[in-house]
Design a protein around this motif. Structure first.
Motif, PDB file in Angstrom:
ATOM      1  N   GLY A 275       0.793  -1.218   0.000  1.00 29.46           N
ATOM      2  CA  GLY A 275       0.000   0.000   0.000  1.00 29.46           C
ATOM      3  C   GLY A 275       0.832   1.277   0.000  1.00 29.46           C
ATOM      4  O   GLY A 275       0.357   2.334   0.390  1.00 29.46           O
ATOM      5  N   ARG A 276       2.097   1.163  -0.437  1.00 28.99           N
ATOM      6  CA  ARG A 276       2.952   2.358  -0.514  1.00 28.99           C
ATOM      7  C   ARG A 276       2.992   2.860  -1.947  1.00 28.99           C
ATOM      8  O   ARG A 276       3.011   2.062  -2.881  1.00 28.99           O
ATOM      9  CB  ARG A 276       4.387   2.014  -0.084  1.00 28.99           C
ATOM     10  N   LYS A 277       3.062   4.179  -2.087  1.00 22.79           N
ATOM     11  CA  LYS A 277       3.050   4.739  -3.443  1.00 22.79           C
ATOM     12  C   LYS A 277       4.401   4.611  -4.129  1.00 22.79           C
ATOM     13  O   LYS A 277       4.487   4.341  -5.314  1.00 22.79           O
ATOM     14  CB  LYS A 277       2.647   6.219  -3.401  1.00 22.79           C
ATOM     15  N   ASP A 278       5.475   4.864  -3.383  1.00 17.18           N
ATOM     16  CA  ASP A 278       6.769   4.729  -4.069  1.00 17.18           C
ATOM     17  C   ASP A 278       7.640   3.717  -3.328  1.00 17.18           C
ATOM     18  O   ASP A 278       7.316   3.281  -2.230  1.00 17.18           O
ATOM     19  CB  ASP A 278       7.463   6.089  -4.228  1.00 17.18           C
ATOM     20  N   HIS A 279       8.736   3.365  -3.972  1.00 20.21           N
ATOM     21  CA  HIS A 279       9.441   2.189  -3.474  1.00 20.21           C
ATOM     22  C   HIS A 279      10.681   2.512  -2.630  1.00 20.21           C
ATOM     23  O   HIS A 279      11.453   1.625  -2.319  1.00 20.21           O
ATOM     24  CB  HIS A 279       9.799   1.253  -4.625  1.00 20.21           C
ATOM     25  N   THR A 280      10.825   3.808  -2.221  1.00 25.37           N
ATOM     26  CA  THR A 280      12.020   4.104  -1.408  1.00 25.37           C
ATOM     27  C   THR A 280      12.007   3.371  -0.062  1.00 25.37           C
ATOM     28  O   THR A 280      13.047   2.902   0.388  1.00 25.37           O
ATOM     29  CB  THR A 280      12.183   5.623  -1.160  1.00 25.37           C
ATOM     30  N   THR A 281      10.803   3.262   0.543  1.00 27.16           N
ATOM     31  CA  THR A 281      10.723   2.516   1.816  1.00 27.16           C
ATOM     32  C   THR A 281      11.192   1.074   1.620  1.00 27.16           C
ATOM     33  O   THR A 281      11.874   0.519   2.478  1.00 27.16           O
ATOM     34  CB  THR A 281       9.255   2.417   2.325  1.00 27.16           C
ATOM     35  N   VAL A 282      10.787   0.498   0.487  1.00 32.10           N
ATOM     36  CA  VAL A 282      11.165  -0.889   0.230  1.00 32.10           C
ATOM     37  C   VAL A 282      12.684  -0.999   0.134  1.00 32.10           C
ATOM     38  O   VAL A 282      13.301  -1.879   0.745  1.00 32.10           O
ATOM     39  CB  VAL A 282      10.499  -1.425  -1.067  1.00 32.10           C
ATOM     40  N   ILE A 283      13.294  -0.066  -0.587  1.00 33.33           N
ATOM     41  CA  ILE A 283      14.757  -0.099  -0.730  1.00 33.33           C
ATOM     42  C   ILE A 283      15.429   0.041   0.633  1.00 33.33           C
ATOM     43  O   ILE A 283      16.322  -0.739   0.977  1.00 33.33           O
ATOM     44  CB  ILE A 283      15.242   1.025  -1.679  1.00 33.33           C
ATOM     45  N   HIS A 284      14.954   1.025   1.433  1.00 35.79           N
ATOM     46  CA  HIS A 284      15.547   1.212   2.766  1.00 35.79           C
ATOM     47  C   HIS A 284      15.425  -0.046   3.605  1.00 35.79           C
ATOM     48  O   HIS A 284      16.375  -0.471   4.255  1.00 35.79           O
ATOM     49  CB  HIS A 284      14.859   2.371   3.503  1.00 35.79           C
ATOM     50  N   SER A 285      14.218  -0.616   3.581  1.00 35.05           N
ATOM     51  CA  SER A 285      13.987  -1.816   4.386  1.00 35.05           C
ATOM     52  C   SER A 285      14.928  -2.943   3.969  1.00 35.05           C
ATOM     53  O   SER A 285      15.540  -3.587   4.801  1.00 35.05           O
ATOM     54  CB  SER A 285      12.549  -2.297   4.221  1.00 35.05           C
ATOM     55  N   ILE A 286      15.040  -3.155   2.656  1.00 32.30           N
ATOM     56  CA  ILE A 286      15.880  -4.250   2.168  1.00 32.30           C
ATOM     57  C   ILE A 286      17.331  -4.034   2.594  1.00 32.30           C
ATOM     58  O   ILE A 286      17.987  -4.947   3.107  1.00 32.30           O
ATOM     59  CB  ILE A 286      15.764  -4.390   0.628  1.00 32.30           C
ATOM     60  N   ARG A 287      17.805  -2.798   2.431  1.00 33.24           N
ATOM     61  CA  ARG A 287      19.188  -2.495   2.832  1.00 33.24           C
ATOM     62  C   ARG A 287      19.408  -2.780   4.310  1.00 33.24           C
ATOM     63  O   ARG A 287      20.400  -3.381   4.711  1.00 33.24           O
ATOM     64  CB  ARG A 287      19.496  -1.020   2.573  1.00 33.24           C
ATOM     65  N   LYS A 288      18.438  -2.313   5.094  1.00 31.55           N
ATOM     66  CA  LYS A 288      18.561  -2.453   6.540  1.00 31.55           C
ATOM     67  C   LYS A 288      18.624  -3.937   6.930  1.00 31.55           C
ATOM     68  O   LYS A 288      19.443  -4.349   7.748  1.00 31.55           O
ATOM     69  CB  LYS A 288      17.369  -1.767   7.218  1.00 31.55           C
ATOM     70  N   VAL A 289      17.717  -4.713   6.332  1.00 28.96           N
ATOM     71  CA  VAL A 289      17.678  -6.142   6.650  1.00 28.96           C
ATOM     72  C   VAL A 289      18.969  -6.823   6.181  1.00 28.96           C
ATOM     73  O   VAL A 289      19.540  -7.648   6.889  1.00 28.96           O
ATOM     74  CB  VAL A 289      16.441  -6.822   6.021  1.00 28.96           C
ATOM     75  N   GLU A 290      19.427  -6.442   5.005  1.00 31.73           N
ATOM     76  CA  GLU A 290      20.669  -7.047   4.495  1.00 31.73           C
ATOM     77  C   GLU A 290      21.809  -6.816   5.483  1.00 31.73           C
ATOM     78  O   GLU A 290      22.599  -7.724   5.757  1.00 31.73           O
ATOM     79  CB  GLU A 290      21.048  -6.450   3.139  1.00 31.73           C
ATOM     80  N   GLU A 291      21.865  -5.593   6.006  1.00 34.43           N
ATOM     81  CA  GLU A 291      22.940  -5.269   6.929  1.00 34.43           C
ATOM     82  C   GLU A 291      22.815  -6.051   8.238  1.00 34.43           C
ATOM     83  O   GLU A 291      23.769  -6.641   8.725  1.00 34.43           O
ATOM     84  CB  GLU A 291      22.904  -3.775   7.225  1.00 34.43           C
ATOM     85  N   GLU A 292      21.573  -6.065   8.720  1.00 30.53           N
ATOM     86  CA  GLU A 292      21.296  -6.791   9.960  1.00 30.53           C
ATOM     87  C   GLU A 292      21.648  -8.263   9.788  1.00 30.53           C
ATOM     88  O   GLU A 292      22.220  -8.904  10.658  1.00 30.53           O
ATOM     89  CB  GLU A 292      19.806  -6.639  10.269  1.00 30.53           C
ATOM     90  N   ARG A 293      21.311  -8.788   8.620  1.00 27.41           N
ATOM     91  CA  ARG A 293      21.539 -10.194   8.348  1.00 27.41           C
ATOM     92  C   ARG A 293      23.033 -10.529   8.335  1.00 27.41           C
ATOM     93  O   ARG A 293      23.471 -11.565   8.799  1.00 27.41           O
ATOM     94  CB  ARG A 293      20.910 -10.555   7.009  1.00 27.41           C
TER      95      ARG A 293
END
Ligand code: ADP
Ligand code: MG
Length: 402
Positions: free
Chosen positions: A363-381
């Motif tokens: 339900g998000r209009k643009d995908h910057t949140t998705v990019i941030h989330s993925i980066r964050k998870v990648e780092e955490e992982r």
């Protein structure tokens, strides 16, 4: 000039120079058309031996001696087959958002093998074009006159085992060390094969040093490979690592093109049916179209009412003990936000959907949140074993469901 016989040659060397004699003992000596042929095992040694002979025997005698390296005199060892199929080219690869980067790096690699992108590690789920791109690189390089070897990891491994069994492993090594472009597909299957990993590691280093190109493909990121030695994994990561995915737009484009290729009419309802009855896999699309050709549209059934993205959201929500609505909502509470990030990350990883599609499904209009989330998870992982463990667990569960 009557030409020179081996015996005469050896006597001559014996009389003139003992060091040269010592070196010659390690070389293959043959006589052909009145000349002496010396075979050095390593092409790099050729010049050295040539100079030494000229120095010790003088120019006119040296003219009677030809120094060749093993590669020019390999009648005894079988020629390395390319393992390529002409079917896979860059021209018949359909490019879109999800595979553009992979495609562009692949083209760049074929234009300048062994330079900027070395090694090139390509990963993504099955049926998505990895083998196609590896083969296309191989074919392009072959056309340029380069020596190419394409092997799936199991094929490579079988060869290692066979050559060891036949006591010819050094022949195996010499053969592979001559390639300009080495393409190893499905490297996840190297898992647990220690001897093969060792051979590949040594070969890798040798080729890398010579600026020969190495390309690898796998169903997962190097860091997620299991039972593969750390030193090999760090080699895999040492160049460029690119993920390949299949987004909806490209998928539609592929469905249309494949229908045309098979001389079927491109009706919108047929395109939609194929889209719904397949996942993000070109192989599945090809299968669906063949089924369609054989059995008519009745032979195809929409695969699922729910989309893959829903399944990911649901599965992650259940794991965190929250509802899917919460994941889709705006709550910033630690646990919900974390679950949401995990879900976004896994949507990308497991479904092959594009960032924009993922954003929309949340339900998000643009995908910057998705990019941030993925980066964050990648780092955490990367940093946290427990996160890595949870994600691996969820991923496994999802791969069974989707
Ligand atoms: P993978 O190695 O990733 O499992 P493949 O490269 O074997 O997938 O692709 C499966 C099939 O789909 C092959 O027949 C391949 O030619 C075709 N294919 C994959 N991607 C594309 C693409 N972008 N354009 C055209 N055909 C494709
Ligand atoms: Mg493949």
């Amino acid at each position: 000039m009557g030409g020179m016989r081996i015996n005469t040659f050896i006597d001559l060397v014996k009389n003139r120079d003992r060091t040269l004699l010592k070196i010659l003992r390690h070389l293959k000596i043959a006589e052909k058309d009145g000349r002496i042929f010396l075979t050095v095992p390593d092409p790099d040694k050729r010049e050295y031996v040539e100079n030494l002979i000229r120095l010790k025997l003088g120019d006119s005698l040296a003219g009677e001696v030809v120094v060749v390296s093993e590669e020019k005199n390999r009648e005894t060892s079988p020629d390395l087959h390319t393992g390529l199929s002409r079917r896979f080219t860059f021209d018949n690869f359909i490019v879109g958002e999800g595979n553009r980067l992979a495609y562009e790096v692949a083209v760049a690699v074929s234009e300048n093998p062994g330079s900027t992108y070395n090694p090139f590690f390509l990963y993504g789920r099955v049926g998505i074009g990895k083998t196609h791109l590896l083969q296309a690189i191989g074919n392009r390089c072959l056309d340029k006159g380069l020596k190419v070897a394409y092997r799936s990891a199991p094929e490579f491994s079988e060869e290692v085992v066979r050559y060891i069994k036949e006591g010819r492993i050094s022949e195996f090594r010499n053969m592979y060390r001559e390639v300009d472009v080495l393409l190893i597909d499905d490297v996840q299957f190297l898992s647990g094969k220690e001897r093969t990993q060792m051979e590949l590691f040594n070969l890798f280093n040798h080729l890398y040093m010579k600026d020969s190109q190495i390309v690898l493909a796998s169903d997962r990121h190097p860091r997620e490979l299991k039972d593969i030695s750390d030193r090999l994994i760090s080699r895999f990561e040492g160049g460029v690592v690119v993920e390949i995915t299949l987004d909806e737009m490209t998928k539609i484009e592929i469905v249309r093109k494949k229908l045309q290729e098979l001389k079927l009419t491109v009706q919108e309802n047929i395109v939609r049916l194929i889209m719904e009855s397949t996942g993000p896999s070109v192989r599945e699309i090809e299968g669906a179209i063949k089924t369609l050709k054989l059995g008519g549209s009745g032979a195809l059934k929409p695969k699922r009412g729910r989309t893959d993205l829903d399944t990911v959201q649901e599965t992650v929500a259940t794991y965190f003990g929250i509802s899917r609505e919460e994941i889709l909502g705006n709550s910033r509470s630690g646990r919900v936000a974390r679950a949401r990030r995990f879900a976004m990350y896994l949507c990308r990883k497991v479904t092959g959907a594009s960032l924009i599609e993922i954003a929309r499904s949340f339900g998000r209009k643009d995908h910057t949140t998705v990019i941030h989330s993925i980066r964050k998870v990648e780092e955490e992982r990367r940093k946290d074993r427990k996160t890595d463990y949870i994600l691996s667990f969820l991923e496994r569960q999802l791969r069974e469901r989707i």
